[in-house]
Structure formats: structure tokens, C-alpha cells
Design a protein around this motif. Sequence first.
Motif, short mmCIF file in Angstrom:
data_model
loop_
_atom_site.label_atom_id
_atom_site.label_comp_id
_atom_site.label_asym_id
_atom_site.label_seq_id
_atom_site.Cartn_x
_atom_site.Cartn_y
_atom_site.Cartn_z
N ARG A 124 60.82 24.27 -79.47
CA ARG A 124 61.17 24.40 -80.88
C ARG A 124 62.68 24.30 -81.07
O ARG A 124 63.15 23.72 -82.06
CB ARG A 124 60.65 25.74 -81.43
CG ARG A 124 59.13 25.82 -81.48
CD ARG A 124 58.66 27.23 -81.84
NE ARG A 124 57.22 27.36 -81.71
CZ ARG A 124 56.35 27.08 -82.67
NH1 ARG A 124 56.77 26.67 -83.84
NH2 ARG A 124 55.05 27.23 -82.46
N LYS A 130 55.55 18.25 -82.23
CA LYS A 130 54.58 19.33 -82.09
C LYS A 130 53.47 18.98 -81.11
O LYS A 130 52.83 19.86 -80.53
CB LYS A 130 53.99 19.69 -83.45
CG LYS A 130 54.99 20.36 -84.39
CD LYS A 130 54.34 20.75 -85.71
CE LYS A 130 55.35 21.45 -86.62
NZ LYS A 130 54.76 21.85 -87.91
N SER A 136 50.77 26.42 -81.01
CA SER A 136 50.77 25.90 -82.38
C SER A 136 50.73 27.05 -83.35
O SER A 136 50.51 28.20 -82.98
CB SER A 136 49.55 24.99 -82.60
OG SER A 136 48.36 25.74 -82.56
#
Length: 571
Positions: A124, A130, A136
Motif C-alpha cells: 500500500r 490491488k 483486500s
Amino acid sequence: MNADEFRQKGKELIDYIADYLENIEVNRVTPNVEPGYLRPLLPTNAPHHSEDWENIFQDFKDKILPGVTHWQHPRFHAYFPAGNSYPSILGELLSAGLGTVGFSWAASPSCTELETIVLDWLGRMLNLPKTLLPESDNKQIYTQIDINGNSSEQNLNGQNSLQKRGGGVILGSASECVLVSLLSARNSALKKLKSEHPFVEDGHLLSKLVMYTSKLAHSCVEKAGMIAMVKTRILEPDDNYSLRGNTLEKAILDDIDNGLVPFFVSCTLGTTSCCSFDNLVEIGQLCCREGVYLHVDAAYAGSALVCEELRYFSNGLEFVDSFNFNPNKWMLMNFDCSCLWVKDKFKLTEALSVDPIYLRYKEMDKAIDYRHWGIALSRRFRSLKIWFTLRSYGVEGIQKYIREHVRLAKIFEKLILSDDRFEIMGKVSLGLVCFRLKGPNFLSQNLLFELNDSGLIHMVPSMLGHKYVIRFCVNSERASEYDMQEASRIIKMYADSVIKKYELENGKIFAKECPEAALKLKRMRFSLSKMASDPKSYNQRKVMRTPTIFAETGKYLAKKCSFVQDDEDSI
């Protein structure tokens, strides 16, 4: 050594390390020793009886330390940074004290789970896609394949839903990351070929596979190809030292026409030679179209993605199948610590899983076992030093550190350009500056040898095109403007000496007084002697060593081998 002695000596050692780092500049950057210096200083056999700690540590200071290259020295500008910080050192100390071997969740639950968490933090921080991240924002949904890639009768929800397939792992080096990614891609490619040609031998199918990388990629990429026993195509970068899509496309189409199967491409963000960047957008689109696995090695430059303004070179990451970077280079964490993220962890574990009964446990269908994610079974508690460092500095502190290195590199670039005898090669975008003396390659070569022999500063060379360049990387955590000025002063001082000797010969490389020796040396052939972090040099012809003999001193300055000239006409 008992607990009481360990407490005492441990505290003394912490003090010693702190004093060493705080006063490291009093040392020569590189040791003044010759190969084999240590053998006569130590006994032939290990001691039969125990020895006192005082004697052991005194021998370290008297015999081992004189042969140490001081990578944390403010004038160590070779290779790339060797990450180091007090929180990271403490994390390593605690990891060693715990003595954990975390090959599975059952072997040490917190070792496994903290690794997953810090990889999510780092991903991140770098703004990775992603699809690569291990966690998640939504609740995980499991498929008929468990979390380690093993088949089961039905998933935990009794449904055939899609699970998030991305994930990450901490390995020892970028070399491991590249190899693991290549093995995953190779397994998938062979599986596909076997389904299409079930009666063809595996060895024949393997001989059809071909991988691609740039001439400026790290040598570990070619080594990975050697280990995996696949053909490797080394491609030429463009004038900006970047691998382009059209170059790759031509190579892929040519190989398809010749009956080969393109299956893997390794791109570099931040090459060792000059910190250049392959064109991920062009290459990524091509790999998606051709169904070729795309890996990105960002060992050094990946850390810069923590700074929003430095993310310009990451365009195209959405196309990658795997990505690695080394926090132990530019994120203040000690070696070894290299992070790899993959888009499909099931394909990775399918390629590497071996599951003997003695490593099984009842929760294994619910937990990650990182032994399936790399070559080694045994694994250290590396996530501790990441956790300690990130919490001690915070994202803001890491950003400040990297931005300061980028700023200092620009300052050094200006200092070098203020002397019109020098030129900069390549773009200075992060913390690396590549420069050279204008004129024949041997001038820069001799300058570097003289600088390194002085012990005042340490740098290493590279070749860009046919030009010999000197790499200057901002490495020290506490690097300052004074350090840039001092490095520039030392470089220019030795450049004065090298150029003066050259000019005494009226611009001639070889002295008239010793034509026979000059002719003999001129005909000497050699190959590149490679440093650990040097970029691999591919398809190079044998070239001439160009020693310099000056009439004034008769001194042969070019003491070591390096690519200098392509032919005698240019000498």
C-alpha cells in the motif's frame, strides 16, 4: 557463555556498534589489504578448548575489522545503498534471539501472519496494484483451491466463488525473487504445452521456451534462465537505456516464426548501470496481448514509489504478473530482505509445493505456508525488522529519507557539471549519478582506480554504450550536502593529477620512451571482471585493455580490467 555474561557482553556490543556507526568516517572506506591477508593471522584448526570472549573480540578488532569494507561510510558511493538503521538492527537481534524457523504457520503463527501484514503495509505504501496485494478491504472468499494452492473437495463457503489471488512473500534477495517468478511462469507454460501436446517429451517442450530481458538487466536474470534451463534473449535498450515494446515485439515474433514459445519477460525499474527504466506500458500491453508472463525487478528504485512525486516510472504496473523490490537497499532495513508480490499465488505455489506428511498440520487449509513460496524450507523472522523500522520511522520518515537522497544526488550532479572536464551520462532521476571525464575511456578508468586506491572514497564503474562511466550513489542514511561537496572535491583533486599526467604527453596515450612495452600492453586481451552488483554485459566482443604509461613516472595506472575500447583504431 551464561545469561549473566551474555547480558554484560551484549550491552558492550551494542555500545560498540553505536560507536562504530557514529564515528565510521575515521576509517578508510575500503581496507588496505591483499587477497589472502587473513589466512596467516588465524590458526589452521578450530580451537579444541573454549576461549574467553575478550580474546575473541580483540581478535575481531585486530584481524577481522582491518579487512572490512565500510558500507555505511559517508564516502561509500558504490553499488546501491546497504540499508541499515538502529530499529532494523534491533529487529535482527530479536529475531536471532527468538531462534524461530518459520517455514509454516504451525512452526510459528506470528512469524507467518506478521509477514503477510507487513507485506500489505509495504504494498500500500508503494501504491502497488490491488491485484498484487495479499489482503483486500473485503472479506476473503475461498475457492476449491486452498490458501496454499492445494485442491479440496469444496471451498469453505460451499461455493465456487473467486478468491483474491494476489499475495506477497519476503525472500533473501532479488535474485531469489526473479528465479521464483521464472519457475512459476515456466511451470504454467509447460502445463499449457503439455495439454496441447500430451505425447511430446517434457525435455523437448522445455527446449522451446524462451525468456527476454534487457542488456542492462541485472546478471541474476540471466542466471535464473540458466538454472531454469530456458533460452534467454538479451535485447538492446534504446538511446535512453530503456527496453522498448517494439524491440521486444520483434524478438517475440521472430522466435514464434522459428517455432519457439515466448513465455517470460523481466523488466527493470532502476537498472544497476544507470538507474534507467524499461517502458512498462509498451511492454505490458504486448505481454498481455501475447500471453507472456511479465516480471518487474525494482530492487533499488522500488522504494522510491513511497513518494507520490516519484511514481512516474511505475506507469504500466497494472500489467505485471509479479513485482519485487529490496527494502534492504533504500528503505533502511538490513540485508537480507527482498519482497515479492505475485498476481496469482496459486500458480506460484503449484510450481514449488512439496508437502511431506511431517510438515502437515490440522489448520493448513486455513493458513499460508511460505515454504511453498520460495526455494528454501527454513525461513527467518525477517518481518520483525520491517515492522520495527516502519513503526519507528513511519511512512513520513521513509519519504523524508528518500527525498533527501534524491535532492543530494541533484546537488552532486551540479557540482560535477560545474567542472567542464566532466560529463553526466544518463538522467539523474533518483539517487544515482553516472559521470565521466570527457575524452578517451582510459582517463575515467584511471581516475576511478586512483580514487579507489586512495581509500578516501569508493565507487564502481559501468559501461553505457561504449563509454566507461563512474557510478556515484548517495548511500549513507545521514548523507549531507557537505558529503556531496567533499566527494566532489576528492574527485576533482584526483582528476587534476590524472589529466596532468596525460597532458604532459601532449595528448598521447603511450609515451615515446617505451614503445615496445606500450605495443605489448596494447595487444593484451581480457574479459570483464564482474562485481557482485554489476549489470551483466552481454554479447561483448573481446576488447583491448588500454593501459597508460606516462614518460614522467613510467607508472602503469590502469591496474585492473574493464571494458575500455572496442578496437585498436579508437585507441
